[in-house]
Design an enzyme around this catalytic site. Structure first.
Site, PDB file in Angstrom:
ATOM      1  CB  THR A 188       5.863  32.846  22.952  1.00 12.88           C
ATOM      2  OG1 THR A 188       6.164  34.667  22.437  1.00 12.88           O
ATOM      3  CG2 THR A 188       5.064  32.579  23.707  1.00 12.88           C
ATOM      4  CD  GLU A 334       1.418  31.122  22.713  1.00 16.26           C
ATOM      5  OE1 GLU A 334       1.677  29.537  22.730  1.00 16.26           O
ATOM      6  OE2 GLU A 334       1.360  31.756  22.121  1.00 16.26           O
ATOM      7  CE  LYS A 441      -6.440  30.547  -0.944  1.00 14.02           C
ATOM      8  NZ  LYS A 441      -7.723  31.530  -0.249  1.00 14.02           N
ATOM      9  CD1 TRP A 446      -4.344  27.492   0.904  1.00 12.60           C
ATOM     10  CD2 TRP A 446      -5.740  27.127   3.314  1.00 12.60           C
ATOM     11  NE1 TRP A 446      -5.018  29.361   1.438  1.00 12.60           N
ATOM     12  CE2 TRP A 446      -6.140  28.614   2.697  1.00 12.60           C
ATOM     13  CE3 TRP A 446      -5.881  26.163   4.198  1.00 12.60           C
ATOM     14  CZ2 TRP A 446      -6.287  29.648   4.192  1.00 12.60           C
ATOM     15  CZ3 TRP A 446      -6.227  27.273   4.664  1.00 12.60           C
ATOM     16  CH2 TRP A 446      -6.615  28.349   5.033  1.00 12.60           C
TER      17      TRP A 446
HETATM   18  P1  AMP Z   1       5.902  27.155  20.543  1.00 14.52           P
HETATM   19  O1  AMP Z   1       5.482  27.883  21.440  1.00 14.52           O
HETATM   20  O2  AMP Z   1       7.875  27.706  20.335  1.00 14.52           O
HETATM   21  O3  AMP Z   1       6.741  25.614  21.192  1.00 14.52           O
HETATM   22  O4  AMP Z   1       5.080  26.442  19.232  1.00 14.52           O
HETATM   23  C1  AMP Z   1       4.740  25.980  19.039  1.00 14.52           C
HETATM   24  C2  AMP Z   1       4.116  25.981  17.488  1.00 14.52           C
HETATM   25  O5  AMP Z   1       4.943  24.388  17.302  1.00 14.52           O
HETATM   26  C3  AMP Z   1       2.648  25.098  17.243  1.00 14.52           C
HETATM   27  O6  AMP Z   1       2.121  26.293  16.954  1.00 14.52           O
HETATM   28  C4  AMP Z   1       2.872  24.214  15.802  1.00 14.52           C
HETATM   29  O7  AMP Z   1       2.791  25.224  14.878  1.00 14.52           O
HETATM   30  C5  AMP Z   1       4.665  24.146  16.265  1.00 14.52           C
HETATM   31  N1  AMP Z   1       3.618  22.547  16.645  1.00 14.52           N
HETATM   32  C6  AMP Z   1       4.598  22.092  17.931  1.00 14.52           C
HETATM   33  N2  AMP Z   1       3.972  20.919  17.911  1.00 14.52           N
HETATM   34  C7  AMP Z   1       3.970  19.936  16.360  1.00 14.52           C
HETATM   35  C8  AMP Z   1       3.602  19.131  15.513  1.00 14.52           C
HETATM   36  N3  AMP Z   1       3.738  17.460  16.207  1.00 14.52           N
HETATM   37  N4  AMP Z   1       3.237  19.096  14.689  1.00 14.52           N
HETATM   38  C9  AMP Z   1       3.315  20.563  14.070  1.00 14.52           C
HETATM   39  N5  AMP Z   1       3.486  22.166  14.239  1.00 14.52           N
HETATM   40  C10 AMP Z   1       3.792  22.057  15.353  1.00 14.52           C
END
Ligand code: AMP
Length: 548
Positions: A188, A334, A441, A446
């Protein structure tokens, strides 16, 4: 008849593994093409030829002493050789570990040691970065340099093409692979704590890539050409390379040429139908395409965008001005990563309601189960209003991290806590309002930073907007909006406020704007709000103007 007797009459033990993808490339799609952009122009190879190279590569792995289950690192852009590794390493029975080339040195050192990579395949253009780390990577036995460029001071460096040449032609005797064996590993890109490894199995990749091919998801088919801009070092490039192997779609690989100009030119000449990338790259492309009407991006009828919220205006402008259609996807490392996909219910009427739906993150893919948990863990209704943390489960969702107990709180009762706050409507459309750690908040209620950003970014002169919480004595927190405006544009905080009036609730209107040069980004191109909050705290956030 007992149930026992009614079982086992289908080929239930047929393994869902990447051998099927490899075999399919040869038998069903030998003419599908991988086109890679290089300094000398576009280099092409057919799946038939690539399959033979995958066999050679498997022999190279054997000669390098790679054993079953070993992690094999890649430090590479999106190109044909990376695709060969995507196929050869898991089919050989080892684990493809894609290293994020944009991580900080300490994170990379940690990851290589944690994964115990002994062999790393590196693009010649990235040798200078890896060279600086090599002394802190004592476990790496060999660096395999891809391309003819300098090998620099990398110890025990070998050349990919020389090894391939020496490996000889002919088929490789691949091992049988249980579908639950690991195929790939990706860490990650979290900005807090050490990165955590997500270990994808052959089964999870097979099912995920099959699902992404569906009409309500990416809908990749043999008639498509997919331009893969989302990095192959991040969450399997959203499964597009695997999907292309299954479906027989062509792959167009931009290598390191990721700026708007080479991308727009590549689109004009190669005519891809599909493009997967994050909103910031789409936004750069849009600006470039607006300024260069001689370029034609209209082949892109089926783009996937995600990684962070996709601004509604971006999709709209692209569609209306360039005939480029972008659909939003949501997921995380994940979740392999695609978990939801936003195909609108009906697209005949392009009214405001239609665009509202397009701006949502979409419905869960088949086999992904999703719920939203309130503050005490209670399940919230799907009414389009109630919000809570998204929890997901399914056959391509991580059950735990690789050799790491620090993230255990994210997994409970077979569900993954995603850290994303969302509502879900009666049709199952998910709408993300925030990351849990980014929520604002104000007066006990929110405010959705994602929605606010979306509305600010619909202003024609705004390029980027990131909303963060500012401590407030009376309301606890109030929104502060960091904006990047188009060069030469004359936009005041009052103009932005005026633009927002009527679009969001009155109490959501930011109290303050900060006109910044650029919103800082993470290694995978997301807005890095932690950096903005840090600047706010230490008083170094530039261009602040109080309003409201
Ligand atoms: P990563 O593991 O680096 O791919 O990051 C995942 C995170 O990216 C998710 O938990 C979201 O917070 C954000 N994310 C991915 N796709 C979207 C989307 N279409 N809209 C908003 N947030 C997103």
């Amino acid at each position: 008849m007992s149930n026992q007797k009614l079982m086992g009459l289908m080929q239930d033990d047929f393994p869902l593994n990447l051998h099927h993808l490899r075999r399919r490339m040869i038998s069903c799609h030998p003419d599908a093409q991988v086109a890679t952009l290089t300094e000398q122009g576009v280099v092409r190879a057919r799946f038939g030829e690539i399959s033979q190279r995958v066999d050679r590569l498997a022999r190279v792995l054997a000669q390098l002493g790679v054993e079953r289950g070993d992690r094999v690192g890649t430090f590479a852009w999106n190109n044909q050789r990376h695709f060969e590794l995507y196929m050869a390493v898991p089919c050989y029975g080892a684990v493809l570990h894609t290293l994020n080339i944009r991580l900080f040195a300490e994170q990379l050192t940690y990851i290589v040691a944690h994964a115990q990579d002994e062999v790393i395949f590196v693009d010649d253009s990235l040798v200078p970065i890896l060279e600086q780390l090599a002394s802190s990577l004592p476990g790496v036995r060999h660096y395999i340099v891809m391309g003819d460029g300098e090998m620099g001071s990398l110890p025990n460096a070998l050349r990919y093409e020389e090894l391939m040449e020496q490996a000889g032609a002919g088929s490789f005797d691949y091992p049988e692979i249980d579908e639950r064996e690991a195929a790939a590993l990706c860490y990650t890109s979290g900005t807090t704590g050490n990165p955590k490894g997500v270990l994808y199995s052959h089964r999870s990749i097979s099912l995920h890539s099959t699902a992404t091919l569906m009409t309500d998801a990416l809908a990749l088919s043999k008639n498509d050409r997919a331009l893969v801009v989302v990095p192959m070092f991040h969450a399997n490039a959203w499964g597009i390379p695997h999907g292309a192997a299954l479906a027989g779609a062509d792959l167009v690989m931009p290598d390191r040429f990721l700026q708007a100009e080479p991308l727009a030119k590549l689109i004009t000449s190669e005519r891809p139908t599909v493009l997967g990338c994050v909103p910031t790259i789409f936004a750069d492309l849009l600006r470039y395409a607006d300024e260069h009407p001689e370029l034609d991006l209209s082949s892109l009828s089926n783009c996937a965008c995600g990684g962070s919220a996709v601004p509604k205006q971006l999709m709209r402008d692209f569609e209306e001005r360039h005939k480029v259609r972008i659909f939003q996807a949501w997921g995380m490392t994940e979740t392999s990563p695609v978990a939801t996909y936003a195909r609108p219910p009906q697209d005949s009427q392009h009214d405001e309601r239609y665009w509202q739906t397009r701006a949502k993150q979409g419905k869960p893919l088949p086999w992904v189960e999703l719920r939203i948990a309130g503050t005490s863990g209670e399940e919230m209704p799907w009414d389009g209003q109630s919000t809570g943390e998204i929890e997901v489960r399914g056959p391509w969702i991580a059950a735990r991290y690789y050799n790491d107990e620090s993230g255990e709180e994210k997994f409970h009762d077979g569900w993954l806590r995603t850290g994303d706050i969302a509502s879900v409507d009666e049709q199952g459309f998910v709408q993300i309002t925030d990351r849990a750690k980014d929520v604002i908040k104000s007066g006990g209620e929110w405010i959705s930073s994602v929605e606010l950003e979306n509305e600010v970014m619909s202003h024609p002169d705004v390029i980027e907007a990131a909303v963060i919480a500012k401590p407030d004595e009376r309301w606890a927190e109030r929104p502060l909006c960091c904006v990047v405006v188009r060069e030469g544009a004359d936009v005041s905080a009052e103009d932005l406020l005026e633009h927002l009036r009527g679009r969001v609730a009155k109490w959501w209107l930011p109290d303050e704007f900060a006109f910044v040069k650029e919103v800082p980004k993470t290694s995978v191109g997301k807005f890095d709000k932690k950096v903005l909050r840090g600047r706010l705290q230490e008083g170094s956030l530039e261009g602040r103007v109080t309003v409201n």
